[in-house]
Design an enzyme around this catalytic site. Structure first.
Site, short mmCIF file in Angstrom:
data_model
loop_
_atom_site.label_atom_id
_atom_site.label_comp_id
_atom_site.label_asym_id
_atom_site.label_seq_id
_atom_site.Cartn_x
_atom_site.Cartn_y
_atom_site.Cartn_z
N ASP A 71 0.84 -1.17 -0.12
CA ASP A 71 0.02 -0.09 -0.01
C ASP A 71 0.79 1.48 0.10
O ASP A 71 0.42 2.33 0.17
CB ASP A 71 -0.98 0.07 1.33
CG ASP A 71 -2.20 -0.88 1.11
OD1 ASP A 71 -2.71 -0.77 -0.10
OD2 ASP A 71 -2.56 -1.62 2.05
N ASP A 77 -1.09 8.67 3.49
CA ASP A 77 -1.49 8.08 4.80
C ASP A 77 -0.40 8.39 5.76
O ASP A 77 -0.35 8.14 7.17
CB ASP A 77 -1.80 6.71 4.84
CG ASP A 77 -3.24 6.69 4.02
OD1 ASP A 77 -4.27 7.33 4.07
OD2 ASP A 77 -3.41 5.60 3.54
N ARG A 142 -8.72 3.16 11.41
CA ARG A 142 -7.12 3.33 11.35
C ARG A 142 -6.75 4.56 12.42
O ARG A 142 -5.33 4.26 12.88
CB ARG A 142 -6.74 3.79 10.19
CG ARG A 142 -7.01 2.75 9.07
CD ARG A 142 -6.00 1.47 9.08
NE ARG A 142 -6.59 0.81 7.91
CZ ARG A 142 -6.23 0.52 6.80
NH1 ARG A 142 -5.35 1.44 6.27
NH2 ARG A 142 -6.65 -0.33 5.83
N HIS A 172 -11.43 5.76 6.00
CA HIS A 172 -10.80 7.18 6.21
C HIS A 172 -11.92 8.01 6.15
O HIS A 172 -12.73 8.25 5.34
CB HIS A 172 -9.45 7.70 5.30
CG HIS A 172 -8.33 6.58 5.41
ND1 HIS A 172 -7.62 5.97 4.46
CD2 HIS A 172 -7.53 6.24 6.66
CE1 HIS A 172 -6.82 5.35 4.91
NE2 HIS A 172 -6.51 5.38 6.13
N CYS A 257 -4.97 10.42 -1.72
CA CYS A 257 -4.06 9.21 -1.29
C CYS A 257 -2.79 9.18 -1.87
O CYS A 257 -1.74 8.57 -1.31
CB CYS A 257 -4.52 8.10 -0.74
SG CYS A 257 -6.22 7.76 -1.36
C1 CIR Z 1 -5.32 0.61 2.90
O1 CIR Z 1 -6.20 -0.12 3.04
O2 CIR Z 1 -4.64 1.17 3.77
C2 CIR Z 1 -5.27 1.23 1.38
N1 CIR Z 1 -5.40 -0.34 0.45
C3 CIR Z 1 -5.70 2.32 0.70
C4 CIR Z 1 -5.36 3.46 1.61
C5 CIR Z 1 -6.10 4.61 1.03
N2 CIR Z 1 -5.61 5.87 1.49
C6 CIR Z 1 -6.37 7.03 1.75
O3 CIR Z 1 -7.74 6.90 1.54
N3 CIR Z 1 -6.00 8.01 2.31
#
Ligand code: CIR
Length: 263
Positions: A71, A77, A142, A172, A257
């Site tokens: 990821d 993130d 998270r 998120h 992201c």
């Molecule tokens: C996750 O589940 O962490 C990743 N597959 C997707 C993260 C997406 N990030 C975001 O919306 N800021």
């Protein structure tokens, strides 16, 4: 760094990006069913995204690929930038714990002040929506209470007010809401929770339309898979740039992201 194009807004800005890795398809999934991800197509789409930022006047800095972190392309993130301060996140997903390290070292080289969130606190950058001097932070799968507590201490010290938003329907906070350049929060009614916490709120017709990156006071970047929302935003007097990010959307990612906008 790729050379900076002249920005339409005249402001020179920097964005961090991180290339997708071969194991991309193994990324975390919380609310979606796993479907096949085309990693080659993902790389092409990622290059298109980076090129779009470049055309809009961003200097993009590529953080070293993290092969062991499926990821890691979702770099937003890993850090929250508040002016000259980089609040380094503490990923809520076990598989993402190593991601901030390399990002932090790039931010240090860029001269930002580093303030880490520490375990047992967890915080993902995708849970943090900054609008002016107000920071909305999602309390969900998270980001935990201890992460929010640590973040509040840092952000308050920098003059920001912090508003916590409980979330349960999405990964998120920014999967449910983001903001237009004028600060109006946009969201999809099916997934927005506690809209009363936002002073100005506008519903958009598509779930994939909620994510916008502010490019300039008059322009946003968004997914090409939300045409009705793009039309709505254009009708409000904004220029809308769209990119196809289908392979990342399959992994619960969105336009925000895929980069960290620094200034
Ligand atoms: C996750 O589940 O962490 C990743 N597959 C997707 C993260 C997406 N990030 C975001 O919306 N800021």
């Amino acid at each position: 760094p790729t050379p900076a194009a002249p920005s339409r807004s005249g402001v020179h800005r920097v964005a961090l990006v991180r290339p997708p890795v071969a194991r991309l398809a193994e990324g975390e999934l919380t609310h979606l069913e796993r479907v096949p991800v085309d990693v080659d197509l993902a790389l092409t789409q990622w290059r298109g995204y980076v090129a779009a930022l470049g055309r809009e006047g961003f200097t993009t800095i590529e953080v070293q690929r993290a092969d062991d972190h499926p990821d890691s392309v979702f770099i937003e993130d890993t850090v929250v930038v508040l002016g000259q301060t980089a609040v380094v996140a503490s990923p809520g997903a076990e598989s993402r714990r190593g991601e901030p390290l390399e990002v932090e070292s790039v931010l240090t080289q860029l001269g930002l002040d580093i303030r880490p969130i520490e375990l047992p606190g967890t915080l993902d950058g995708g849970d943090v929506l900054k609008i002016g001097t107000t920071v909305y932070i999602g309390r969900g799968g998270r980001t935990n209470a201890e992460g929010i507590r640590q973040f509040r201490v840092i952000a308050s010290g920098l003059g920001y007010s912090v508003v916590t938003v409980p979330i349960s329907k999405v990964l998120h906070l920014k999967s449910a809401v983001t903001a237009l350049p004028d600060g109006t929060v946009i969201g999809f009614d099916g997934t927005v929770e506690h809209r009363e916490l936002f002073p100005r709120y506008l519903p958009v017709p598509e779930e994939k339309g909620v994510a916008v990156v502010v490019l300039a006071p008059d322009a946003v970047l968004m997914s090409s898979d939300a045409p009705q929302t793009a039309a709505l935003i254009e009708d409000l007097g904004y220029r809308v740039v769209t990119v196809d990010i289908s392979e990342f959307e399959k992994l619960e990612g969105c336009v925000t992201c895929l980069s960290v906008r620094i200034r």
